[in-house]
Scaffold this active site. Structure first.
Site, PDB file in Angstrom:
ATOM      1  N   PRO A  17      69.572   8.849 -61.128  1.00  0.00           N
ATOM      2  CA  PRO A  17      68.399   7.713 -60.833  1.00  0.00           C
ATOM      3  C   PRO A  17      68.429   6.557 -61.557  1.00  0.00           C
ATOM      4  CG  PRO A  17      67.321   9.663 -62.053  1.00  0.00           C
ATOM      5  CD  PRO A  17      69.125   9.987 -61.827  1.00  0.00           C
ATOM      6  N   SER A 265      64.033   7.455 -73.140  1.00  0.00           N
ATOM      7  CA  SER A 265      65.308   8.309 -72.562  1.00  0.00           C
ATOM      8  C   SER A 265      64.626   8.881 -71.251  1.00  0.00           C
ATOM      9  CB  SER A 265      65.769   9.552 -73.427  1.00  0.00           C
ATOM     10  OG  SER A 265      64.849  10.390 -73.299  1.00  0.00           O
ATOM     11  N   LYS A 266      65.408   9.290 -70.361  1.00  0.00           N
ATOM     12  CA  LYS A 266      65.234   9.865 -69.084  1.00  0.00           C
ATOM     13  C   LYS A 266      64.371  10.933 -69.333  1.00  0.00           C
ATOM     14  CE  LYS A 266      69.149   7.900 -66.915  1.00  0.00           C
ATOM     15  NZ  LYS A 266      70.045   7.988 -66.041  1.00  0.00           N
ATOM     16  N   ARG A 267      64.330  11.821 -70.312  1.00  0.00           N
ATOM     17  CA  ARG A 267      63.799  12.926 -70.344  1.00  0.00           C
ATOM     18  C   ARG A 267      62.099  12.656 -70.941  1.00  0.00           C
ATOM     19  NH1 ARG A 267      65.213  17.186 -68.547  1.00  0.00           N
ATOM     20  NH2 ARG A 267      67.333  16.903 -68.028  1.00  0.00           N
ATOM     21  N   ASP A 268      62.138  11.474 -71.711  1.00  0.00           N
ATOM     22  CA  ASP A 268      60.519  11.154 -72.342  1.00  0.00           C
ATOM     23  C   ASP A 268      59.736  11.285 -71.331  1.00  0.00           C
ATOM     24  OD1 ASP A 268      61.773  10.909 -74.741  1.00  0.00           O
ATOM     25  OD2 ASP A 268      61.877   8.709 -74.676  1.00  0.00           O
TER      26      ASP A 268
END
Ligand code: GLU
Length: 510
Positions: A17, A265-268
């Protein structure tokens, strides 16, 4: 520069994404193009088939559409330089890699993954970093170390090979960047990157440069993570004989975590409770869901306004900008070099603002489908009045029911904390009297009811706060909501009295 007309591109790889940092890159390209009457194109860079993720390309297109970032050419639109998906341009690239070999700027390399791995391990054993470069290229199996007949034989056989750029020795490479100024890199640090892979496709570097040239791109506006690749790109333009047409570069500052400690980041997002993706994304493999701005109730205008300010500022106090105003005000000169901290509270602040700008009628339209499921005979006039009363308290559309359910349905429970703090021993008795008083109140207007209740409080020498808190608890079910007399007027006398009566019974039993 390539030519007079401003032409920019957004060139994502469909590897997952699109992160909001990517949306910001697309936005800055868009603003820059529009401001200068230029064109923007969407190119999908999918030459790394191992990283291809199903659904990512559609996701990217849908995200940008939702944000109101539109392209003049590209995947899904077409245009004079079609196709715009690099995998469909496969036949174009090899000739350029071969041209570089002919001119002595690139070479074939035949090292197997196992051989490279062994080399890496032996470097690591000596605590050295491994890269295939000018210091060790003659230790490997490539067209610089093998004889011509050997090279021809391998190429004519089925054996896989790659093509690597031959980075010059000790040359200063100048990258002129519209945001960072002049960045100089000594070529000794660079590795001989693979520009053409054994699967017959170019790597990002070659494909990117070839396409930017062929598509007549005037400005490359992209994330700072690509700055280290820029010297290689400059060399490729030079070696391909295109230096005269090299686009101007602008590398955008990083988006940082809210505390400024490292890249967002994408995980944040889901870890810290805010979305980092424009739209919700379901990982096709793990089925893991990442939240999106759209699904979390953000309005596209709010997202755009918020993103515009993550790296750029207008140089004035103005914070609210429509897309057209951004186009008017935007300039690369006002994009900063320093990383920009993502601020989830500011994102909400923008959303609150844009929600307030939305007309009550539009909000009613958006709310109606779900509301009619909860409220059988939804009265539009009443809905509009309620919206007018609660909108200032709302940041997201989905907060409406939480803020306004009591206008439509009687509370079926009473907030425990409010009961504990606000319902006293004498409350039932006082509320009975308030009920009687409201029964007599004619006409049942907020101002009249207020006048009567206030008189009663003064005469009975009661505490206004205590009376009003208890009454609110019975009418609303909690200590929240706009002016209580206005709520009562809107729900009507009968409903108000019912709630008082029912509430007294419920709370007296508690
Ligand atoms: N395909 C690269 C990416 O995924 C594009 C970088 C560039 O704009 O040159 O970000």
């Amino acid at each position: 520069m390539n030519q007079d007309k401003i032409r920019v591109r957004f060139a994502p790889s469909p590897t997952g994404p699109l992160h909001i940092g990517g949306v910001r890159t697309a936005l800055y390209n868009y603003l820059f193009a529009k401001k200068h009457g230029g064109d923007m194109l969407l190119r999908i860079e999918d030459t790394d088939q191992t990283r291809y993720v199903e659904g990512a390309e559609n996701y990217i297109i849908e995200s940008l559409q939702w944000c109101g970032i539109h392209f003049n050419e590209g995947v899904g639109i077409g245009g004079p330089f079609a196709p715009y998906r690099q995998s469909e341009r496969k036949a174009i690239y090899k000739q350029y890699a071969l041209d570089l070999i002919d001119k002595g700027y690139a070479y074939y390399a035949f090292d197997s993954p196992q051989e490279l791995d062994a080399a890496r391990k032996s470097y690591e054993a000596e605590k050295k970093n491994f890269q295939y470069d000018q210091h060790n290229r003659l230790e490997f199996k490539n067209s610089l170390t093998l004889t011509e007949p050997e090279v021809t034989a391998i190429i004519e056989s089925d054996e896989p090979y790659v093509i690597r750029i031959m980075i010059p020795e000790n040359e200063e490479i100048l990258v002129t960047d519209l945001i960072r100024g002049e960045v100089r890199v000594n070529s000794t640090q660079l590795d001989d990157k693979v520009i053409f892979k054994s699967d017959g496709l170019p790597t990002y570097h070659l494909a990117n440069v070839v396409d930017d040239y062929l598509m007549k791109i005037s400005h490359v506006i992209r994330g700072e993570e690509w700055l280290p690749s820029a010297p290689l790109h400059v060399l490729l333009y030079r070696y391909l004989g295109w230096e005269h047409a090299m686009p101007q570069f602008a590398h955008l500052p990083l988006l940082l975590k809210p505390d400024g400690n490292g890249k967002l980041s994408k995980r944040d997002g889901d870890r810290m409770g805010f979305p980092v993706f424009p739209l919700q994304w379901t990982d096709p493999q793990t089925k893991e869901i990442s939240s999106g701005y759209r699904e979390s109730g953000y309005l596209p205008d709010a997202c755009i306004n918020m993103l515009a300010f993550l790296g750029w500022n207008p140089g004035t106090e103005q914070e609210i900008f429509s897309m057209d105003e951004l186009i008017e005000a935007f300039s690369l000169e006002r994009v900063g070099k320093a990383g920009s901290k993502f601020d989830p509270e500011k994102a909400k602040w923008f959303n609150h603002h844009y929600l307030q700008q939305m007309s009550d009628a539009r909000l009613a339209e958006l709310l109606a489908p779900e509301l009619t499921l909860k409220v059988p005979h939804l009265d539009n006039e009443k809905l509009l009045t309620v919206i007018g009363m609660v909108k200032p308290r709302m940041t997201f559309i989905h907060e409406f029911w939480e803020q306004a359910s009591f206008f439509f349905v009687a509370p079926d429970s009473y907030d425990a904390k409010s009961v504990k703090d606000r319902w006293r021993q004498d409350s039932a008795e006082i509320m009975k009297k308030v009920g009687d008083l409201l029964q007599e109140t004619e006409p049942f207007y907020a101002a009249v009811a207020k006048h009567n209740v206030m008189n009663f409080i003064t005469e009975a020498q009661l505490n206004t706060g205590q009376v009003m808190n208890a009454l609110r608890l019975l009418i609303v079910g909690a200590s929240k909501g706009p002016d209580l007399f206005e709520i009562m007027e809107l729900i009507g006398k009968e409903q108000s009295l019912n709630r008082i009566e029912k509430g007294i019974v419920a709370l007296s039993q508690a």
